[in-house]
Scaffold this active site. Structure first.
Site, short mmCIF file in Angstrom:
data_model
loop_
_atom_site.label_atom_id
_atom_site.label_comp_id
_atom_site.label_asym_id
_atom_site.label_seq_id
_atom_site.Cartn_x
_atom_site.Cartn_y
_atom_site.Cartn_z
N SER A 60 0.76 -1.18 0.12
CA SER A 60 0.00 -0.02 -0.09
C SER A 60 0.97 1.23 0.13
O SER A 60 1.81 1.19 -0.85
CB SER A 60 -0.98 -0.07 1.23
OG SER A 60 -2.10 0.86 1.22
N HIS A 61 0.67 2.24 0.87
CA HIS A 61 1.36 3.34 0.97
C HIS A 61 3.10 3.11 1.27
O HIS A 61 3.90 3.80 0.83
CB HIS A 61 1.14 4.38 1.99
CG HIS A 61 1.45 5.59 2.13
ND1 HIS A 61 1.20 6.84 2.76
CD2 HIS A 61 1.98 6.26 1.01
CE1 HIS A 61 1.80 7.79 2.38
NE2 HIS A 61 2.36 7.66 1.56
N ASP A 69 -14.27 -12.90 6.85
CA ASP A 69 -13.32 -11.85 6.75
C ASP A 69 -14.35 -10.44 7.03
O ASP A 69 -14.82 -10.24 6.21
CB ASP A 69 -12.27 -11.66 6.13
CG ASP A 69 -11.13 -10.50 6.28
OD1 ASP A 69 -11.67 -9.83 7.14
OD2 ASP A 69 -10.18 -10.61 5.89
N ASP A 114 -8.50 -3.74 -5.85
CA ASP A 114 -8.25 -4.78 -4.96
C ASP A 114 -9.26 -4.22 -3.75
O ASP A 114 -9.15 -4.56 -2.61
CB ASP A 114 -6.79 -4.67 -4.47
CG ASP A 114 -6.28 -3.58 -3.96
OD1 ASP A 114 -6.85 -2.62 -3.53
OD2 ASP A 114 -5.01 -3.61 -3.67
N HIS A 153 -7.16 -5.77 -0.76
CA HIS A 153 -5.99 -5.16 -0.23
C HIS A 153 -5.52 -5.69 0.79
O HIS A 153 -4.21 -5.90 1.23
CB HIS A 153 -6.47 -3.94 -0.07
CG HIS A 153 -5.35 -2.76 -0.04
ND1 HIS A 153 -4.84 -2.22 -1.15
CD2 HIS A 153 -4.71 -1.91 1.05
CE1 HIS A 153 -3.78 -1.48 -0.55
NE2 HIS A 153 -3.97 -1.35 0.51
N ASP A 185 -5.91 -9.06 1.92
CA ASP A 185 -5.28 -10.24 1.78
C ASP A 185 -3.87 -10.26 1.17
O ASP A 185 -2.99 -11.13 1.37
CB ASP A 185 -5.92 -10.81 0.44
CG ASP A 185 -7.57 -11.35 0.66
OD1 ASP A 185 -7.81 -11.28 1.94
OD2 ASP A 185 -8.44 -11.61 -0.06
CA CA Z 1 -8.97 -11.18 3.76
#
Ligand code: CA
Length: 310
Positions: free
Chosen positions: A107-108, A235, A254, A276, A278
């Site tokens: 990510s970032h 989840d 994602d 994102h 996962d």
């Molecule tokens: Ca997940």
């Protein structure tokens, strides 16, 4: 005689199948340079930087990788986080005696790693961006209220903002306020990343959805991402990612980052059946059971780096 042979064969087969798996794969993840994992935007106040990469450091270490987990400001500008990461990289180099590190950012954490490689390419063997908003995140545009006027209906905007707020609440343990700072979100808007890319263009594709340069200033660049916002009914994060995914309309994403924006350098894949979270084996390993496990993807990448002598 035949019976004797069968006994012998049986013993050999038992020996083969009871060998520890690790010994068969010894050295599989043993990169030349240490791997430094760089986390993304979210506070994870109640998780912490190590568990952010749920089970991934150990999966990499199991077959020889030296793995370090960086902790930088959860929510700050790319440059501020980048300077913090640079300090940490110098500590890792001092502690290990290595000359370079392999940076893997989620990510970032992707742009954060890119900053370090841009200003000190001599210290970096490779940068890998996982689900990184390298050309910005439409989601950040919406949250910061800078999405092009009229590009989304009020309902979509509300769903995206609500999904984002609920997700931050789950991640930070605080459901009352969004934890992401304005500085972080401004860095991640389309305009913010365009400014960053002008100053630090290494590995960024020059076309809308192509690959970037594989190697710049001696640094190798890689990326991968998922493209499936909803992957696991157990989840609690998936419902929120389904809402935030609306920020991308029908474009592959994602849940938080568009597939094309995730591209950097050599694109390993931009459509894993992952969302994102996962991508870092969250929440606590609840991922898509029909897709390659995220830990395996990281292990394969360490082996790829090893093959390149990195
Ligand atoms: Ca997940």
């Amino acid at each position: 005689m035949k019976q004797h042979f069968l006994k012998w064969l049986g013993a050999v087969l038992v020996a083969i199948f009871t060998l520890p798996v690790a010994s068969l794969a010894a050295g599989y993840t043993e990169t030349r340079y240490p791997i430094v994992l760089v986390h993304g935007l979210f506070g994870f106040d109640n998780i912490g930087p190590v568990d952010y990469w749920y089970g991934i450091p150990d999966a990499l270490r199991a077959d020889g990788a030296k793995v370090y987990v960086a902790q930088v400001s959860a929510a700050n500008s790319t440059e501020v986080r980048g300077e913090q990461l640079l300090s940490y990289v110098k500590q890792v180099l001092a502690a290990t005696g290595a000359q370079k590190v392999n940076l893997i950012g989620h990510s970032h954490g992707g742009p954060t790693a890119r900053y370090v490689a841009s200003v000190r390419p001599d210290l970096v063997a490779s940068v890998t961006s996982v689900g990184g908003p390298n050309k910005g995140a439409a989601l950040a545009d919406i949250i910061r209220g800078v999405a092009p006027a009229g590009s989304f209906t009020e309902n979509v905007l509300a769903s995206v903002v609500n999904g984002f707020s609920a997700m931050i609440g789950l991640l930070s343990g605080d459901t009352t306020k969004p934890q992401a700072s304005e500085a972080a979100l401004d860095s991640l808007t389309t305009a913010g990343m365009a400014r960053f890319n002008q100053a630090h263009p290494e590995g960024v594709p020059t076309t809308a959805c192509g690959e970037g340069a594989y190697q710049v200033n001696g640094v190798y660049y890689f990326s991968w991402s998922g493209a499936q916002p909803y992957t696991n009914v157990l989840d609690p994060m998936d419902a929120n990612l389904t809402m935030t995914a609306l920020a991308y309309g029908f474009a592959k994403n994602d849940g938080l980052v568009g597939s094309c924006s995730s591209h950097l350098g050599r694109v390993i894949r931009d459509d894993y059946g992952m969302n994102h979270m996962d991508e870092v084996n969250q929440t606590i390993g609840l991922v898509n059971i029909f897709e390659t496990n995220p830990k395996t993807v990281y292990r394969q990448h360490a082996n790829r780096l090893r093959g390149l002598g990195l």
